[in-house]
Design an enzyme around this catalytic site. Structure first.
Site, PDB file in Angstrom:
ATOM      1  N   LYS A  76       0.472   3.419  -2.968  1.00 46.86           N
ATOM      2  CA  LYS A  76      -0.714   4.123  -2.969  1.00 46.86           C
ATOM      3  C   LYS A  76      -0.036   5.818  -3.050  1.00 46.86           C
ATOM      4  O   LYS A  76      -0.729   6.603  -3.843  1.00 46.86           O
ATOM      5  CB  LYS A  76      -1.614   3.991  -2.029  1.00 46.86           C
ATOM      6  CG  LYS A  76      -2.365   2.682  -2.103  1.00 46.86           C
ATOM      7  CD  LYS A  76      -3.415   2.204  -1.127  1.00 46.86           C
ATOM      8  CE  LYS A  76      -4.121   0.814  -1.452  1.00 46.86           C
ATOM      9  NZ  LYS A  76      -4.532   0.153  -0.031  1.00 46.86           N
ATOM     10  N   TYR A 134      -4.114   3.136   7.434  1.00 47.35           N
ATOM     11  CA  TYR A 134      -5.530   2.371   7.543  1.00 47.35           C
ATOM     12  C   TYR A 134      -6.270   2.986   8.843  1.00 47.35           C
ATOM     13  O   TYR A 134      -6.376   4.056   8.810  1.00 47.35           O
ATOM     14  CB  TYR A 134      -5.051   0.706   7.853  1.00 47.35           C
ATOM     15  CG  TYR A 134      -4.480   0.368   6.786  1.00 47.35           C
ATOM     16  CD1 TYR A 134      -4.790   0.278   5.320  1.00 47.35           C
ATOM     17  CD2 TYR A 134      -3.100  -0.422   7.219  1.00 47.35           C
ATOM     18  CE1 TYR A 134      -3.655  -0.174   4.567  1.00 47.35           C
ATOM     19  CE2 TYR A 134      -2.328  -1.074   6.139  1.00 47.35           C
ATOM     20  CZ  TYR A 134      -2.621  -0.902   4.856  1.00 47.35           C
ATOM     21  OH  TYR A 134      -1.868  -1.628   3.846  1.00 47.35           O
ATOM     22  N   TYR A 191      -2.897  -1.999 -10.872  1.00 41.07           N
ATOM     23  CA  TYR A 191      -2.745  -1.696  -9.082  1.00 41.07           C
ATOM     24  C   TYR A 191      -1.941  -2.730  -8.450  1.00 41.07           C
ATOM     25  O   TYR A 191      -1.264  -2.432  -7.455  1.00 41.07           O
ATOM     26  CB  TYR A 191      -4.381  -1.577  -8.715  1.00 41.07           C
ATOM     27  CG  TYR A 191      -4.524  -1.789  -7.212  1.00 41.07           C
ATOM     28  CD1 TYR A 191      -4.267  -0.698  -6.577  1.00 41.07           C
ATOM     29  CD2 TYR A 191      -4.975  -2.720  -6.430  1.00 41.07           C
ATOM     30  CE1 TYR A 191      -4.392  -0.666  -5.115  1.00 41.07           C
ATOM     31  CE2 TYR A 191      -5.292  -2.995  -5.136  1.00 41.07           C
ATOM     32  CZ  TYR A 191      -4.818  -1.669  -4.504  1.00 41.07           C
ATOM     33  OH  TYR A 191      -5.058  -1.819  -3.241  1.00 41.07           O
ATOM     34  N   VAL A 231       1.080  -3.659   3.642  1.00 43.99           N
ATOM     35  CA  VAL A 231       0.916  -5.012   4.335  1.00 43.99           C
ATOM     36  C   VAL A 231       2.160  -5.769   4.292  1.00 43.99           C
ATOM     37  O   VAL A 231       2.329  -7.120   4.941  1.00 43.99           O
ATOM     38  CB  VAL A 231      -0.156  -5.741   4.319  1.00 43.99           C
ATOM     39  CG1 VAL A 231      -1.501  -5.177   4.856  1.00 43.99           C
ATOM     40  CG2 VAL A 231      -0.332  -5.895   2.580  1.00 43.99           C
ATOM     41  N   SER A 250       0.742  -1.105   0.171  1.00 41.19           N
ATOM     42  CA  SER A 250       0.017   0.099   0.006  1.00 41.19           C
ATOM     43  C   SER A 250       0.872   1.287  -0.194  1.00 41.19           C
ATOM     44  O   SER A 250       0.089   2.436  -0.041  1.00 41.19           O
ATOM     45  CB  SER A 250      -0.872   0.109   1.239  1.00 41.19           C
ATOM     46  OG  SER A 250      -1.972  -0.937   1.000  1.00 41.19           O
TER      47      SER A 250
END
Lengths: 306, 306, 306, 306
Positions: B67, B242, B190, B260, B64
């Protein structure tokens, strides 16, 4: 750049056209009556300088900004492990008075700045202080250096008359074992705290400890530790603006706390505390012109925690 | 205090006992196989100094953290008003892969750092870039100064094999008109971004532009404007961890982004970028020992945005 | 009282003024084009008599009514314990296409008559039948005694073009392990079943087995057991009318199933099957005039299961 | 087949092994003390015959079964349009004491048989009756023909001591303007109704009007109209068994209402009323052995509304 009266006045002029595009809080009559064109700003530097523009000396209902005072008192009274098992530290992603998440998360409010969280804090103060309402008032007077600070009895009574939603929140927490005292007196204290009348100057002075590593610029006493001060600022940055905390961080870039009375306090750690007031709110419940004023202030004087 | 190898090594020693108390991500086999005792940290200062300890040179799946790269590219390609009508700026208050809020809020993801938000960003890049997957790889290579960076094809393929939840998210957004391209190729891009292998050193270098007002310390080019850099840091501070962003702000006090794969990047604006790696995660999905290492780092060297 | 053509015609006259007060389904162009003033009713008694009024012979898209056919086929192919571990038997209390409850309840749809439930049934048929789409068509032809029944290819293709929401539902169930086959072919079968064109007469004949203890009045064959017939009626009574099942039971008092094509089938166990058609829908997605016609029918002929 | 004592006794023998597999309600001490091995059944036919087996004459706390009495009284006092604008007619799809849906649907409870719905009904009775608590008691005595019926003061007081969740529900409705009176006295009445002690025989007699088109078999008076009787049965069939209404319809096939005291009343319209009692509950809060006994009863005597 250093903030000056001229800069502040120019900012107020620039945001004044927003007046008329938001909505004064009207859930209680006492708030709905406040003139919508009030506009003020005050800066209190860590060196003790006060800079203002507009209606900076006029008192108004601080409403949810009082949640920061409640949390500060609770952090002085409780060990972290006691405190944080009864309230969380995360943004809620929901309206400030929602019961949905509170039910899903078994009566533990997401953070101390949504209603449920502040009410659980009020319950904790009730359990440990002998006269919590008086105590919070004296605490505020000391921090602001203004012995004339008062609760607005009319506002407090009006809130109590429209307290059903908050009573529902308190009873729901009680049903999960996260509320110790009778609901009514705790809500009464909570609403009195909300009704506290302060001016922008009072507010900027009061919260100077958050810009000054926990030490009040007014009294020079340690209100909380330096670490606790950072922790509160962290919570303000992530949870202080209802469901508009992300937008506020994006645009203003300072820890802050708003109230539906139209006030917002913002912190530049290590430097200064800023308070703005404009009663009309945006759809998240934050002062519309106040937020914009802080955004311009951040840009003009070039301060941001990011 | 300035960070040194010895300080970093001492921090790693102190957090090492946490290994065994978290859980390596196991939703795809390729991640589950990573040894749980990897532990590394790298600091990259704005003056170009690299300080490291532990497994700071070993590559891992950034997941992530990618992102942030996606958002950065999108901010370069889209006007703010285009971008922010398709994705919000608020913390979600929910798990990173939940569809509940996404349905309630009509297919507009809460922020770019939950899965839905990153997938809509991937869709936007697909609409405007000719070869978005290759472009993101080259962008990362340039930022890190490491031309050897590669997608981990095994990880990417494994993610694609377990993509049902993310496909559900993409189709739900499509049903609300917030997705323009075919779902499969966008998800494929992605997942490739997620599979990017980088070391702590690579990560700290790559994200130096967020500590340096938008300008890469490696290339000295302006990646994004100073204002955009503050905006990304604001979003990281409120939404980057998160459903543990509040706790991270409270304990660490820096904007950050976790993955993660066990990596976390944190920013000290104006000074340095830090990257840590430890594969075991806490219950919010953030590296357990990594978060603790950053908390100790903040305390030892005395840095916090608050 | 026995139903007669005159009674049915009088009922249609009485409900005709409702036309114009509902809304024809418009999520796919093929449905939006159906004239809104179509109005028909057919009664098929267990003794084999057909009584009709209005547009009872004109075919229309049965849409969700096909979910009863899917469930019936699945009950013939699966043991109850296999079937009911993959789909529940409770009303949802939510819109028919919501993913919220589906996520909260770990991918197990509430009942076979919301989209998620019917899609999981389609997946089950795909797993066990060699040509499920052809099989369902032949099953319908046999039950209705009308060998000319056809899927409406234009409607099915149009649904497939607008399948994002249902794809999201299917992928979400797959992510929870409650979906075995590829999503696209299963959805394709599901949409074909929805596109089946039947008239009120066809529908009343087809579902006669639910009024006749599981035995088709047309073929005299046992379609399902008497117990299974009661079970389906029970599910129809509690879950057959989307989020309007309670209101339908309160006003009509019969098990029933509606479709967004404007058709509704209702059962008087032991006596007769009724089908109505009027394309305009109420806010729950049920035929507005059709529901009222059934309410009047129940009152006039004095039938109710309650 | 006609029900006989032998059939009923055989059914009780068959379900007795289920005792030990459920859980006696323990949210208030007074309920938790009830012996878990009580087991009784009573049938009251429309011709006035009473058939029983087991502990059919022993009184127990009817709890939520009283919600049917409250609704019946309200339907006698209010026009339908008044009544149904304050409470809905749809299954909730959620736990009986949830506030989530209540907040989403603006304080209008889904139906009169979840707690919120019954509390709003109690509020309506408070507004229109001079002594609603006494009135409901007399109403029950008249319907059952048992002048000795009493509220269980210990149970009522115990419920009042544990009323936080229901107080939260009432205050939430008040905050939406759907509650007219003071919360405490309304809850007190509500809990008294729940505490009403009745035996299976009392219950079967009391609700005979629902099997007899609104007319009490005991008094031969019209309690409600025939249409109203069908309406209540329809609501019982869709909403009467908490979040287990679908399963109950599927297995038993009769309108019914359960209470956490372990009682269930079921209706065979036109024929008879059945009451069962076994204190252990299943996970939906319905009597475990009681439900199974009704399922066997329906099968043995061959009755079902479906």
């Amino acid at each position: 750049m250093k903030p000056t009266h001229d800069i502040l006045a120019a900012i107020l002029d620039e945001v004044r056209p927003l007046i008329g595009k938001g909505k004064v809080a009207n859930y209680i009559p006492a708030l709905a009556k406040v003139p919508n064109d009030k506009l003020g700003i005050a800066v209190f530097t860590n060196s003790g300088e006060v800079i203002t523009a507009g209606d900076a000396e006029e008192g108004f209902s601080i409403q949810s900004i009082s949640k920061v005072l409640g949390l500060t008192l609770a952090m002085r009274q409780y060990q972290p492990e006691e405190l944080w098992q009864r309230v969380g530290k995360e943004p809620s992603g929901q309206a400030f008075n929602s019961l949905i998440q509170l039910e899903m998360e078994q009566g533990i409010p997401r953070n101390p700045f949504i209603n449920a969280g502040a009410i659980v804090i009020a319950d904790m103060l009730q359990s440990r202080l002998s006269a919590p309402r008086q105590r919070l008032l004296e605490f505020s007077r000391g921090l602001s250096g203004n012995e004339a600070l008062q609760y607005d009895k009319v506002v407090a009574a009006s809130e109590m008359m429209h307290s059903d939603r908050n009573a529902a929140i308190a009873y729901l927490m009680r049903s999960f074992g996260n509320f110790e005292n009778d609901v009514i007196p705790v809500l009464n204290n909570y609403f009195h705290a909300c009704s506290l009348r302060m001016s922008c100057i009072d507010l900027a002075k009061t919260f100077s400890y958050l810009a000054n590593k926990g030490r009040s610029v007014i009294t020079d006493e340690e209100v909380i530790t330096s670490t606790q001060s950072k922790q509160i600022n962290a919570l303000l940055a992530t949870c202080g603006l209802y469901d508009g905390a992300g937008e506020f961080a994006y645009r203003v870039g300072m820890p802050g706390k708003s109230g539906v009375g139209g006030g917002i306090v913002a912190i530049v750690p290590g430097e200064m505390t800023i308070a703005v007031w404009s009663p009309e709110l945006d759809k998240s419940g934050n002062s519309l012109a106040g937020t914009r004023a802080l955004e311009l202030f951040a840009k003009r004087i070039g301060r941001s925690i990011f």
